[in-house]
Write a protein that holds these residues in place. Structure first.
Motif, mmCIF file in Angstrom:
data_model
loop_
_atom_site.group_PDB
_atom_site.id
_atom_site.type_symbol
_atom_site.label_atom_id
_atom_site.label_comp_id
_atom_site.label_asym_id
_atom_site.label_seq_id
_atom_site.Cartn_x
_atom_site.Cartn_y
_atom_site.Cartn_z
ATOM 1 N N PHE A 42 3.575 -9.407 12.150
ATOM 2 C CA PHE A 42 3.639 -9.095 10.724
ATOM 3 C C PHE A 42 2.268 -9.207 10.052
ATOM 4 O O PHE A 42 1.991 -8.507 9.081
ATOM 5 C CB PHE A 42 4.635 -10.019 10.020
ATOM 6 N N ILE A 43 1.422 -10.076 10.580
ATOM 7 C CA ILE A 43 0.121 -10.263 9.940
ATOM 8 C C ILE A 43 -0.917 -9.279 10.473
ATOM 9 O O ILE A 43 -1.913 -8.979 9.798
ATOM 10 C CB ILE A 43 -0.380 -11.728 10.131
ATOM 11 N N THR A 44 -0.692 -8.726 11.665
ATOM 12 C CA THR A 44 -1.672 -7.807 12.263
ATOM 13 C C THR A 44 -2.004 -6.616 11.373
ATOM 14 O O THR A 44 -3.189 -6.304 11.161
ATOM 15 C CB THR A 44 -1.186 -7.336 13.648
ATOM 16 N N PRO A 45 -1.016 -5.901 10.803
ATOM 17 C CA PRO A 45 -1.365 -4.760 9.937
ATOM 18 C C PRO A 45 -2.193 -5.177 8.720
ATOM 19 O O PRO A 45 -3.044 -4.417 8.249
ATOM 20 C CB PRO A 45 0.001 -4.203 9.508
ATOM 21 N N ILE A 46 -1.949 -6.391 8.228
ATOM 22 C CA ILE A 46 -2.690 -6.878 7.059
ATOM 23 C C ILE A 46 -4.142 -7.153 7.431
ATOM 24 O O ILE A 46 -5.070 -6.796 6.696
ATOM 25 C CB ILE A 46 -2.014 -8.138 6.493
ATOM 26 N N LEU A 47 -4.348 -7.769 8.598
ATOM 27 C CA LEU A 47 -5.709 -8.068 9.033
ATOM 28 C C LEU A 47 -6.479 -6.803 9.393
ATOM 29 O O LEU A 47 -7.700 -6.742 9.240
ATOM 30 C CB LEU A 47 -5.670 -9.023 10.233
ATOM 31 N N LEU A 48 -5.773 -5.805 9.868
ATOM 32 C CA LEU A 48 -6.421 -4.544 10.231
ATOM 33 C C LEU A 48 -6.713 -3.668 9.010
ATOM 34 O O LEU A 48 -7.683 -2.914 9.011
ATOM 35 C CB LEU A 48 -5.534 -3.754 11.206
ATOM 36 N N GLN A 104 -3.325 -12.491 22.704
ATOM 37 C CA GLN A 104 -3.107 -11.993 21.351
ATOM 38 C C GLN A 104 -4.056 -12.685 20.370
ATOM 39 O O GLN A 104 -4.546 -12.071 19.415
ATOM 40 C CB GLN A 104 -1.651 -12.221 20.932
ATOM 41 N N THR A 105 -4.324 -13.965 20.616
ATOM 42 C CA THR A 105 -5.292 -14.703 19.795
ATOM 43 C C THR A 105 -6.660 -14.043 19.866
ATOM 44 O O THR A 105 -7.339 -13.859 18.847
ATOM 45 C CB THR A 105 -5.393 -16.164 20.261
ATOM 46 N N GLU A 106 -7.067 -13.700 21.081
ATOM 47 C CA GLU A 106 -8.377 -13.071 21.263
ATOM 48 C C GLU A 106 -8.449 -11.728 20.536
ATOM 49 O O GLU A 106 -9.486 -11.369 19.971
ATOM 50 C CB GLU A 106 -8.658 -12.889 22.756
ATOM 51 N N THR A 107 -7.342 -10.989 20.548
ATOM 52 C CA THR A 107 -7.311 -9.704 19.840
ATOM 53 C C THR A 107 -7.439 -9.913 18.336
ATOM 54 O O THR A 107 -8.195 -9.207 17.645
ATOM 55 C CB THR A 107 -6.007 -8.953 20.152
ATOM 56 N N LEU A 108 -6.710 -10.900 17.802
ATOM 57 C CA LEU A 108 -6.728 -11.165 16.361
ATOM 58 C C LEU A 108 -8.094 -11.645 15.883
ATOM 59 O O LEU A 108 -8.491 -11.387 14.742
ATOM 60 C CB LEU A 108 -5.661 -12.199 16.010
ATOM 61 N N LYS A 109 -8.825 -12.349 16.738
ATOM 62 C CA LYS A 109 -10.123 -12.896 16.346
ATOM 63 C C LYS A 109 -11.095 -11.814 15.878
ATOM 64 O O LYS A 109 -12.011 -12.093 15.098
ATOM 65 C CB LYS A 109 -10.751 -13.648 17.527
ATOM 66 N N PRO A 158 4.787 -3.042 15.818
ATOM 67 C CA PRO A 158 5.397 -3.272 17.128
ATOM 68 C C PRO A 158 4.335 -3.520 18.192
ATOM 69 O O PRO A 158 3.185 -3.072 18.048
ATOM 70 C CB PRO A 158 6.168 -1.971 17.393
ATOM 71 N N PRO A 159 4.680 -4.228 19.269
ATOM 72 C CA PRO A 159 3.720 -4.442 20.360
ATOM 73 C C PRO A 159 3.211 -3.115 20.910
ATOM 74 O O PRO A 159 3.929 -2.114 20.926
ATOM 75 C CB PRO A 159 4.537 -5.203 21.402
ATOM 76 N N SER A 160 1.974 -3.108 21.354
ATOM 77 C CA SER A 160 1.358 -1.868 21.835
ATOM 78 C C SER A 160 2.076 -1.295 23.048
ATOM 79 O O SER A 160 2.010 -0.084 23.298
ATOM 80 C CB SER A 160 -0.115 -2.127 22.174
#
Length: 493
Positions: free
Chosen positions: A324-330, A351-356, A458-460
């Motif tokens: 849910f937070i990924t679209p906001i960070l992107l 997933q942590t590494e991707t979000l960083k 959704p997951p890639s």
């Protein structure tokens, strides 16, 4: 120096020093710490850098709770050439309690240089590394210490903790079972073995582990909390609720236990929204309000016109919150905003590494004290601070209680508000919180987004959406991959 005919020193000061040191030690052995402190202070008047007096005074002050002076004496002692490993370890322990992680690690490692495989220093260093999200290094420290440890059950237990944190549940079980072979009365090992079994889906096998832990340590809140979680997962909500209440009664000042209780209240069909909100306010009064003196609002605006938003979460990992937070960070506008992520992630993953890579700044706050995190956020000059956990596990609500940002919002990770005076807003929508119906159950002002407040990615690796089964079957089929403990009797009616 004058000597007698026997060749022994006749210096009265030297004899007095030895006498004072021995008297101080005798008082220590008897547990008379006040008298011991007096003797060692007199010894220091004669020889200001006397290593034994400094070391013992550090320990006496530590026992008496005078931590400032304990650190000062230990810091003077470690400057001496022959300072013992115990002093370095004790100072490291006090540093770690104060959140001085780098200084603590240096002390523990120095203790292990002086005495390799020293049990207490190994345990303390491993525990410190674990709180920093460095389980691999902790495992290495424990493996080195194990062969020569005078307390191998403790090292086996510590290995169980570390191995569980990296997902090696089977190996963790091996070490916990070894700990229990050595010490069948090791309540913590019974408790952790229950946790590992529960996480592996072996709830029935976990049940006697928690029961034995409670029998051996009836005043320890941990086993009650874990057994409560097990009962919840089994759909035995009333038992879970009573166990959680017992945990709070045992540790009323432990905010994390109280948060777990609040989260569990959402599963109790017999409780009303009024009940839950009243308990949230009790949490606020008991844990957050006393920290009001720590509130230090920012008075000077930044010259930079970009608005700084900070997100605080333990779930920047493979977790529902992440999707849910990924679209906001992107998707944030980098011309007008800066985004800081404060990650309280104990077990980082891919997933942590991707979000960083997504926010403007990434801060690892795992193992950092609430006070230090609040100071970091103030130093970062965050304008809007967003909580993504609420009262769910590993939350950092006590950081928000110190109000390090002028605007504070809760969002996503909790189905309810927080009940906190320091939390100004909650992001929701008109579906979850129909206007006029739920405001009275919130201490926060509700910010209702148009449509739905969830923004799901959704997951890639998700497959393509298939055709609608109802077109073929002629009726709707419902399915859920939800946590089964959320499926109540009323829901199924």
């Amino acid at each position: 120096m004058n000597r007698s005919a026997s060749g022994k020193s006749s210096n009265p000061n030297q004899r007095s020093l030895k006498k004072l040191l021995q008297e101080g030690q005798d008082c220590l052995d008897k547990g008379d710490y006040s008298r011991a402190r007096e003797r060692f202070l007199l010894a220091l008047k004669q020889v200001p850098d006397e290593l034994r007096a400094l070391s013992c005074l550090g320990w006496v002050c530590q026992v008496l709770g005078d931590i400032d002076h304990a650190c000062q004496y230990y810091e003077r002692a470690i400057k001496q050439k022959d300072c013992r490993a115990e002093v370095w370890n004790n100072l490291g322990f006090l540093y770690s309690e104060r959140g001085l992680r780098g200084e603590a690690e240096s002390c523990f490692r120095r203790a292990l240089e002086i005495r390799p495989m020293m049990h207490d220093a190994s345990v303390n260093l491993g525990r410190l590394l674990l709180t920093q999200g460095r389980p691999g290094e902790a495992i290495e420290v424990y493996n080195v210490a194990l062969p020569a440890s005078p307390k191998p059950d403790s090292i086996h237990y510590s290995l169980g903790v570390a191995l569980r944190s990296v997902g090696k549940s089977g190996l963790a079980m091996v070490h916990l079972e070894e700990a229990l072979k050595i010490n069948p009365s090791y309540a913590q090992a019974h408790n952790l073995l229950g946790v590992v079994l529960m996480e592996m889906g072996m709830g029935e096998e976990a049940l006697p582990c928690f029961q034995e832990a409670i029998r051996l340590a009836p005043k320890d809140d941990g086993a009650y909390s874990n057994l409560s979680s097990l009962m919840q997962s089994m759909g035995r909500y009333e038992e879970a609720f009573e166990l959680a209440k017992t945990a709070i009664e045992l540790k009323p000042d432990k905010a994390t236990i109280h948060s777990s209780f609040l989260f569990l209240m959402n599963y109790q069909e017999s409780l009303s929204r009024e009940d839950i909100f009243a308990e949230q306010r009790r949490w606020n009064q008991r844990h957050a309000v006393p920290l009001g003196s720590s509130i230090c609002p920012r008075t000077k605006p930044r010259s930079d016109k970009k608005l700084r938003i900070g997100y605080v979460s333990p779930d920047f990992r493979l977790h529902p919150v992440c999707f849910f937070i990924t679209p906001i960070l992107l998707g944030f506008d980098r011309n007008h905003f800066e985004v800081f992520c404060y990650a309280n992630v104990l077990n980082p993953d891919q997933q942590t590494e991707t979000l960083k890579k997504m926010p403007t700044k990434w801060r690892d706050i795992c193992g950092v004290s609430d006070e230090e995190v609040a100071r970091l956020i103030r130093d970062d000059e965050i304008d809007i601070l967003v909580d993504l956990a609420g009262h769910s596990g590993e939350n950092r609500l006590l950081v928000f209680a110190r109000k390090p940002a002028p605007v504070q919002i809760t969002y996503l990770g909790n189905p309810d508000g927080t009940g906190m005076d320091a939390m100004g807003f909650r992001i929701t929508d008109s579906w979850c919180d129909p206007p006029g119906l739920t405001e009275r159950y919130h201490s926060e002002t509700l910010l209702r987004l148009d449509g739905n407040f969830f923004c799901y990615a959704p997951p890639s690796l998700s497959p393509d959406v298939g055709s609608l089964p109802a077109l073929k079957n002629g009726h709707i089929t419902f399915g859920s991959f939800n946590n089964f403990s959320k499926i109540s009797k009323n829901l199924l009616k």
